[in-house]
Scaffold this active site. Structure first.
Site, mmCIF file in Angstrom:
data_model
loop_
_atom_site.group_PDB
_atom_site.id
_atom_site.type_symbol
_atom_site.label_atom_id
_atom_site.label_comp_id
_atom_site.label_asym_id
_atom_site.label_seq_id
_atom_site.Cartn_x
_atom_site.Cartn_y
_atom_site.Cartn_z
ATOM 1 N N GLU A 335 0.832 -1.200 0.000
ATOM 2 C CA GLU A 335 0.000 0.000 0.000
ATOM 3 C C GLU A 335 0.867 1.250 0.000
ATOM 4 O O GLU A 335 1.748 1.400 0.851
ATOM 5 C CB GLU A 335 -0.898 0.030 1.241
ATOM 6 C CG GLU A 335 -1.925 -1.083 1.308
ATOM 7 C CD GLU A 335 -2.708 -1.051 2.613
ATOM 8 O OE1 GLU A 335 -2.499 -0.126 3.426
ATOM 9 O OE2 GLU A 335 -3.517 -1.976 2.832
ATOM 10 N N CYS A 336 0.628 2.148 -0.920
ATOM 11 C CA CYS A 336 1.236 3.473 -0.950
ATOM 12 C C CYS A 336 2.764 3.373 -0.877
ATOM 13 O O CYS A 336 3.408 3.008 -1.858
ATOM 14 C CB CYS A 336 0.670 4.312 0.183
ATOM 15 S SG CYS A 336 0.940 6.093 -0.019
ATOM 16 N N GLY A 337 3.372 3.670 0.266
ATOM 17 C CA GLY A 337 4.817 3.577 0.376
ATOM 18 C C GLY A 337 5.338 2.204 0.042
ATOM 19 O O GLY A 337 6.432 2.050 -0.525
#
Length: 454
Positions: A335-337
């Site tokens: 997720e994301c990072g």
């Protein structure tokens, strides 16, 4: 009648009034009085709960009516308060600021759903008599929101405090605290807000300790406890993670990335995995040179890999382990990072190369709730599953999505992220609480790898 779960919400007139440190200081100060405090944060915030955890020595938890669903908020509060005798909830933004022009998922919405009394933080730095009008407006704006007290913050002097109290006496809301301007009530910020406690543990701990000392001196803690004791009945329903997921039928071991680069996690996500019978182990990509052994899946949440890109890029040994795990077909959720870590590069530094994309830091903030549909069958199961979540980043990837995207963002009609046979990666932080099928999907994919004996 005194409630069986005393609780209070610390809300603000707007963002930037000092809610986080005052809330953390209140949690710690009440803990120093022997109270078993359980901490909560309204909204999808990953950073503030870290300060709550320092203050209460318990995991910080989130209450989000949009992502989790309004009907789960009281049960989640009941679940997260287990073993405690007082809950403190920090609000988000201003008391009535919610999703769009509504107050959905606002602090006021959560207060109504949980019948929690509100203490309003008012920034008094440049005001005196005008605070009476401000308090009156918040007190009368929505009659179902129980405004039970006020804390003035950034008070300049004894004379200033006297003027504020005299003005507030015109409104039927008691003043429970007047906190002076203190240099010690400050923590450093960065492009997404406060620096997470995983990165600045010592300075954050010092700030929380200072806040506890100040709150004990400048806030009427017995009055706060009395307000908490008058909370309305919460109901007996409790969120039970074991009832939300399907038990695994064989031993499954899933690793979760942690540490300064990947500190964005919801406590309940891990609880769902463990409640299904899987073993969750943790590793720090900045410190560990190898993955834990015997893995059947990997979960890399969000955080700040852009700050630690050099360190992540230099950890060749761990990178080789993750690529080898991916080659076995083991499921990887990023997720994301976490997605940035899987890209070919991040700000020109080589990353893992598991996704056909390059990532870079930008000046544009992407922030907001998302309603999304699973666009490609894979780790989480069959395409078509609808979820609610949020985005929170200042980076971008090129391309924005692959030909097999992770999600279709419903309210923007755009493709988002990347999906392969065993990798699901995107900027969206979906709520597994509101959609436990996501946890089931990851567990099923990991169980299939365990069955193969990989």
């Amino acid at each position: 009648m005194v409630t069986d779960l005393p609780r209070v919400m610390v809300a603000g007139t707007h963002s930037g009034v000092g809610k986080t440190l005052l809330s953390a200081g209140l949690m710690a100060a009440l803990g120093n009085r022997g109270r078993r405090v359980r901490p909560f944060k309204v909204g999808p915030d990953f950073i503030d709960p870290g300060y709550h955890a320092l203050a209460s020595r318990r995991p910080g938890r989130n209450l989000d009516a949009f992502m989790h669903g309004a009907d789960l908020i009281a049960p989640l509060l009941r679940h997260g308060s287990a073993g405690g005798d007082l809950a403190v909830v920090e609000g988000v933004m201003g008391l009535f600021d919610g999703r769009g022009a509504s107050d959905e998922a606002s602090s006021a919405h959560i207060a109504r759903l949980t019948r929690t009394p509100v203490i309003l933080v008012v920034d008094a730095a440049s005001a005196s008599r005008s605070v009476a009008a401000q308090i009156h407006g918040f007190h009368t704006f929505h009659p179902e929101v129980g405004l039970a007290g006020v804390i003035f913050n950034r008070v300049g002097s004894d004379r200033h405090e006297a003027l504020l109290r005299e003005a507030a006496a015109q409104v039927a809301v008691p003043v429970v605290g007047a906190v002076r301007r203190h240099d010690r009530l400050r923590v450093d910020s960065r492009h997404l807000g406060l620096i997470p406690t995983a990165e600045a543990h010592h300075s954050a701990a010092d700030a929380v300790d200072a806040a506890a000392e100040i709150m004990a001196r400048e806030v009427d803690l017995p009055a706060v406890e009395a307000i908490a004791a008058e909370a309305g009945e919460l109901g007996t329903a409790r969120w039970e993670p074991g009832s939300r997921v399907t038990p695994v039928n064989r031993p499954v071991r899933i690793a979760v990335a942690t540490g300064a680069a990947f500190s964005f996690h919801y406590t309940e996500h891990t609880e769902l995995l463990e409640a299904a019978g899987s073993e969750v182990v943790r590793f720090d990509p900045l410190a560990d040179e190898s993955l834990p052994s015997g893995l059947h899946g990997l979960y890399i949440g969000g955080g700040f890999p852009e700050v630690y890109a050099d360190h992540l890029s230099a950890n060749d040994s761990l990178g080789s382990d993750i690529r080898a795990l991916a080659a076995t077909g083991a499921p990887i959720v990023a997720e994301c990072g976490g997605m940035l870590y899987l890209c070919e590069s991040l700000d020109e530094r080589p990353m893992l190369g598991l996704l056909p994309a390059r990532a870079h830091f930008t000046s544009r903030m992407s922030l907001g709730y998302r309603t999304a549909t699973l666009a490609t069958s894979g780790v989480f199961g069959a395409r078509g599953l609808r979820v609610r979540g949020h985005e929170f980043h200042r980076t971008a990837t090129h391309p924005q999505a692959s030909d097999s995207p992770a999600w279709t963002i419903d309210d923007a009609d755009r493709r988002e992220g990347y999906s392969t046979a065993n990798i699901h990666a995107s900027y969206v932080h979906p709520s597994w609480i509101g959609t436990p099928e996501l946890a089931d999907g990851l567990l099923h994919s990991a169980s299939r790898i365990a069955k193969l004996g990989v």
